[in-house]
Design an enzyme around this catalytic site. Structure first.
Site, PDB file in Angstrom:
ATOM      1  N   GLY A  81       0.819  -1.219   0.000  1.00 47.26           N
ATOM      2  CA  GLY A  81       0.000   0.000   0.000  1.00 47.26           C
ATOM      3  C   GLY A  81       0.848   1.263   0.000  1.00 47.26           C
ATOM      4  NE  ARG A 145      -2.215  -4.408  -0.874  1.00 47.72           N
ATOM      5  CZ  ARG A 145      -1.650  -3.827   0.186  1.00 47.72           C
ATOM      6  NH1 ARG A 145      -0.589  -4.369   0.749  1.00 47.72           N
ATOM      7  NH2 ARG A 145      -2.155  -2.721   0.685  1.00 47.72           N
ATOM      8  CG  ASP A 175       3.639  -6.925   8.388  1.00 42.92           C
ATOM      9  OD1 ASP A 175       3.166  -6.230   7.473  1.00 42.92           O
ATOM     10  OD2 ASP A 175       2.935  -7.655   9.107  1.00 42.92           O
ATOM     11  CG  ASP A 176       2.416  -9.524   4.831  1.00 39.87           C
ATOM     12  OD1 ASP A 176       2.762 -10.284   5.751  1.00 39.87           O
ATOM     13  OD2 ASP A 176       1.235  -9.180   4.637  1.00 39.87           O
ATOM     14  CE  LYS A 202       4.417  -0.066   2.559  1.00 40.94           C
ATOM     15  NZ  LYS A 202       3.468  -0.764   1.702  1.00 40.94           N
ATOM     16  CB  THR A 203       2.979  -0.060   6.623  1.00 41.56           C
ATOM     17  OG1 THR A 203       1.558  -0.135   6.715  1.00 41.56           O
ATOM     18  CG2 THR A 203       3.556  -0.433   7.970  1.00 41.56           C
ATOM     19  CB  ILE A 204      -0.345   4.534   6.494  1.00 47.76           C
ATOM     20  CG1 ILE A 204      -1.353   3.470   6.065  1.00 47.76           C
ATOM     21  CG2 ILE A 204       0.150   5.351   5.311  1.00 47.76           C
ATOM     22  CD1 ILE A 204      -2.729   4.050   5.725  1.00 47.76           C
ATOM     23  CG  ASP A 205      -1.492  -0.519   8.074  1.00 48.34           C
ATOM     24  OD1 ASP A 205      -2.101   0.468   7.594  1.00 48.34           O
ATOM     25  OD2 ASP A 205      -1.547  -1.657   7.579  1.00 48.34           O
ATOM     26  CE1 TYR A 243     -27.481  13.879  10.146  1.00 50.25           C
ATOM     27  CE2 TYR A 243     -25.997  15.712   9.658  1.00 50.25           C
ATOM     28  CZ  TYR A 243     -27.147  14.980   9.377  1.00 50.25           C
ATOM     29  OH  TYR A 243     -27.946  15.352   8.344  1.00 50.25           O
ATOM     30  CG  MET A 250      -6.984   2.187   5.536  1.00 48.87           C
ATOM     31  SD  MET A 250      -5.923   2.629   4.164  1.00 48.87           S
ATOM     32  CE  MET A 250      -6.933   1.972   2.842  1.00 48.87           C
ATOM     33  N   GLY A 251      -5.603   0.942   8.803  1.00 51.42           N
ATOM     34  CA  GLY A 251      -4.594   0.494   9.764  1.00 51.42           C
ATOM     35  C   GLY A 251      -4.495  -1.019   9.810  1.00 51.42           C
ATOM     36  NE  ARG A 252      -2.432  -4.910   5.867  1.00 55.93           N
ATOM     37  CZ  ARG A 252      -2.769  -5.213   4.623  1.00 55.93           C
ATOM     38  NH1 ARG A 252      -3.754  -6.047   4.405  1.00 55.93           N
ATOM     39  NH2 ARG A 252      -2.138  -4.706   3.593  1.00 55.93           N
ATOM     40  CD  GLU A 311      -8.144  -0.982   7.221  1.00 56.52           C
ATOM     41  OE1 GLU A 311      -8.903  -0.531   6.364  1.00 56.52           O
ATOM     42  OE2 GLU A 311      -6.973  -1.297   6.961  1.00 56.52           O
ATOM     43  CD  GLU A 426     -10.471   9.272   2.489  1.00 54.85           C
ATOM     44  OE1 GLU A 426      -9.805   8.285   2.834  1.00 54.85           O
ATOM     45  OE2 GLU A 426     -11.694   9.232   2.320  1.00 54.85           O
TER      46      GLU A 426
HETATM   47  P1  FBP Z   1       0.601  -1.956   3.599  1.00 50.77           P
HETATM   48  O1  FBP Z   1       0.529  -2.849   4.794  1.00 50.77           O
HETATM   49  O2  FBP Z   1       1.011  -2.648   2.370  1.00 50.77           O
HETATM   50  O3  FBP Z   1       1.434  -0.734   3.861  1.00 50.77           O
HETATM   51  O4  FBP Z   1      -0.864  -1.403   3.303  1.00 50.77           O
HETATM   52  C1  FBP Z   1      -1.590  -0.761   4.280  1.00 50.77           C
HETATM   53  C2  FBP Z   1      -3.000  -0.461   3.894  1.00 50.77           C
HETATM   54  O5  FBP Z   1      -3.147   0.899   3.617  1.00 50.77           O
HETATM   55  C3  FBP Z   1      -3.953  -0.908   4.998  1.00 50.77           C
HETATM   56  O6  FBP Z   1      -4.115   0.076   5.980  1.00 50.77           O
HETATM   57  C4  FBP Z   1      -5.209  -1.233   4.235  1.00 50.77           C
HETATM   58  O7  FBP Z   1      -5.994  -2.202   4.895  1.00 50.77           O
HETATM   59  C5  FBP Z   1      -4.678  -1.801   2.953  1.00 50.77           C
HETATM   60  O8  FBP Z   1      -3.431  -1.191   2.740  1.00 50.77           O
HETATM   61  C6  FBP Z   1      -5.580  -1.540   1.774  1.00 50.77           C
HETATM   62  O9  FBP Z   1      -5.045  -2.177   0.670  1.00 50.77           O
HETATM   63  P2  FBP Z   1      -5.387  -1.832  -0.837  1.00 50.77           P
HETATM   64  O10 FBP Z   1      -4.579  -0.639  -1.198  1.00 50.77           O
HETATM   65  O11 FBP Z   1      -4.900  -3.037  -1.551  1.00 50.77           O
HETATM   66  O12 FBP Z   1      -6.846  -1.575  -0.930  1.00 50.77           O
END
Ligand code: FBP
Length: 555
Positions: A81, A145, A175-176, A202-205, A243, A250-252, A311, A426
């Site tokens: 990602g 990926r 990590d993967d 790397k990863t925003i998560d 509301y 996000m964040g897996r 998420e 975003e």
């Molecule tokens: P990475 O672990 O590859 O950095 O991806 C993170 C992420 O942004 C997650 O937060 C999210 O669940 C996933 O990618 C979404 O994947 P895609 O871009 O394939 O929809």
């Protein structure tokens, strides 16, 4: 291509480098520690990584480096990602290579790891690089990926690297992808090749971290982007007062993003998946927790609020976790049978015969949309695509029906109108914050020094990140040191361990101390947009998570 005024201004930004990397290049010495061990399963990992297991930690110190001026050819991959700052990792690597020797070459593999497998490359030249400095996105060379998995894929990766005359491959990934980097490094060594493999975190998560990797890049910019948006929604909620906003972030698997955004914006509720799992909360209990705050706020005539939802939550509610694990195994082991079923109706009937009784019952009791989302394709690493599961809607609808019951019972007299949002894409390609611009550039430069020093199977590391950039510490961490064995996709695999939110950690404790107040009393904070120009205390601050982990911030 026409570019915005901000982009032009960002081209001129000079990322800050740690002192250990900004000295005269031949004076960047390498210091190696003692051999290391993996975090668990040492015997199994030693056997799997015969040639690359147990290398020492590496750090850069003042010294002599007579190898650094060699002409090198390096290939770089953006994997997985998008995360803000990827282009700056390439820029740091490129500038390091050219500083070492202007004859050195950098190739970008197009579209992620598949570019290495299929030999799809572009040479990165100075004018090409300059178009992407300090910009977000991965559009410079693209990402993907694809997992390098089969013997053929490993063999063609080696063939490509040899054809290009590469000395090293740099994999910028989570990590993967870095697990893949470790496997590739081992494969190259096992084949008698001297081609090195270096990873970059790397990863925003934010879940690729440990003692030596303080944060993954992209997290800083992504959480600041989401926090701006959440703050704007909070202000809207507080203005209109009509509301409840349910926001999935996000964040897996890990809740680092949700936790950091909560610290920055002080919403009424922020669910933390790791806590839900530790307390073994059921879906119903999670919903009750939300309704409790809604009822209390209604008593104060505040029929509005903000709920943050990580998420990956569904995978942490024990009953849902078991269901997802069973589904993963069934879909991995009986892929053919499953793929032959055409309608969702047929799939459900078949699945109930395969699932355990409690999972079968839960699966059939879920709203059809959510059940369908649980069956969507796994990613190439076997992960459920949690970004596509609409947990925010599930919780919102369940809360609505629970509040209806409470109203009928006379214990709730408020109004409950809702809006739902998902903030993910975003934040993944925003212009990197100054922190990410500097951190990424340093990671890339550090990757170059690791290569020039002849190391392989390492993750580039830059530490001491709450100090000014000049005081950051750079080096490399052996990839096998971060690994353990896990059950993935129906089999036991060596993987880099994901770092989840620690319930004993300072960031969670700071949140825990204040959340009951936030739940009832409107305490919203509005952080506003990322600032790129101005005083360091506005523009260069790391995340609250990092500051709390380094204990430089009181709640
Ligand atoms: P990475 O672990 O590859 O950095 O991806 C993170 C992420 O942004 C997650 O937060 C999210 O669940 C996933 O990618 C979404 O994947 P895609 O871009 O394939 O929809």
């Amino acid at each position: 291509m026409e570019v915005s005024a901000l982009q032009k201004a960002r081209y001129a930004y000079t990322p800050k480098l740690p002192a250990c990397l900004s000295r005269e290049i031949t004076r960047i010495g390498l210091e190696l520690g003692s051999p290391t061990e993996s975090i668990a399963d040492q015997g199994k990992l030693k056997a799997l990584f015969k040639n690359s297991y147990g290398k020492p930690l590496a750090s850069f110190v003042q010294g002599n480096n007579d190898k650094i001026g060699r002409v090198l050819a390096v290939g770089v991959i953006l994997s997985g990602g998008q995360a803000p700052g990827g282009h700056n990792v390439i820029a740091g690597l490129f500038d390091g290579l050219k500083k070492g020797n202007p004859e050195s070459k950098l190739y970008g593999f197009l579209g992620g790891p598949s570019g290495l497998i299929n030999n799809k490359t572009v040479e990165i030249t100075s004018p090409f690089m300059d178009e992407y400095r300090n910009t977000g996105g991965f559009d410079m060379i693209g990402s993907g990926r694809t997992k390098i998995e089969s013997p053929e894929q490993f063999a063609s990766s080696l063939e490509t690297a040899k054809k290009l005359g590469l000395d090293a491959v740099v994999i910028i990934g989570g990590d993967d992808s870095n697990t893949n980097a470790a496997l590739l490094a081992e494969y190259f060594l096992a084949q008698g090749s001297s081609i090195q493999v270096i990873g970059c975190p790397k990863t925003i998560d934010g879940d690729l971290k440990n003692e030596y990797i303080e944060t993954s890049f992209g997290f800083d910019t992504a959480v600041k982007t989401y926090s701006e948006l959440i703050g704007n929604i909070e202000r809207d909620a507080n203005s209109a007062k009509k509301y409840w906003h349910f926001i999935k972030l996000m964040g897996r698997a890990a809740s680092h993003i949700a936790l950091e955004c909560a610290l920055q914006t002080q919403p009424n509720i922020c669910l933390i998946s790791e806590e839900v799992e530790a307390k073994k909360l059921s879906l119903r209990q999670v919903v009750d927790q939300i309704c409790d705050a809604v009822v209390k706020r209604a008593e104060n005539k505040e029929n509005f609020g903000v709920v943050l939802i990580p998420e990956g939550l569904v995978e942490f509610i024990p009953e849902m976790k078991t269901l997802i694990e069973e589904l993963n195994d069934i879909m991995a082991k009986k892929e053919k049978e499953f793929s032959e079923l055409e309608s969702f109706h047929e799939q459900s009937i078949w699945l109930v015969t395969q699932l355990s009784d409690p999972s079968g019952y839960l699966f059939t009791s879920l709203p059809e949309e959510i059940a369908k989302e649980l069956l969507m394709d796994r990613d190439p690493h076997g992960n459920v695509q949690v970004s596509r599961i609409e947990t925010e809607k599930l919780l919102m609808n369940m809360a609505e029906s629970r509040l209806k019951d409470l109203k009928e019972a006379g214990t709730y007299k408020g109004a409950f109108s809702t809006q739902n949002h998902f903030f993910g894409y975003e934040g993944r390609c925003a212009f990197p914050s100054n922190f990410d611009s500097d951190y990424c550039y340093s990671l890339g430069f550090s990757a170059f020094v690791l290569i020039a020093s002849g190391l392989t199977g390492y993750l580039s590391s830059v530490r001491n990140l709450t100090a000014p950039a000049a005081e950051w510490i750079a080096g490399g961490v052996p990839l096998t040191m971060m690994m353990n064995m896990e059950h993935r996709h129906g089999a036991e695999k060596p993987v880099i361990k994901k770092a989840l939110v620690e319930l004993e950690g300072e960031p969670f404790k700071a949140f825990e101390a204040l959340r009951d107040t936030w739940a009832v009393k409107t305490s919203f904070l509005f952080p506003g947009a990322i600032q790129y120009f101005g005083p360091a205390e506005v523009c260069d601050q790391p995340t609250k998570t990092l500051r709390l982990e380094h204990s430089k911030e009181q709640p």
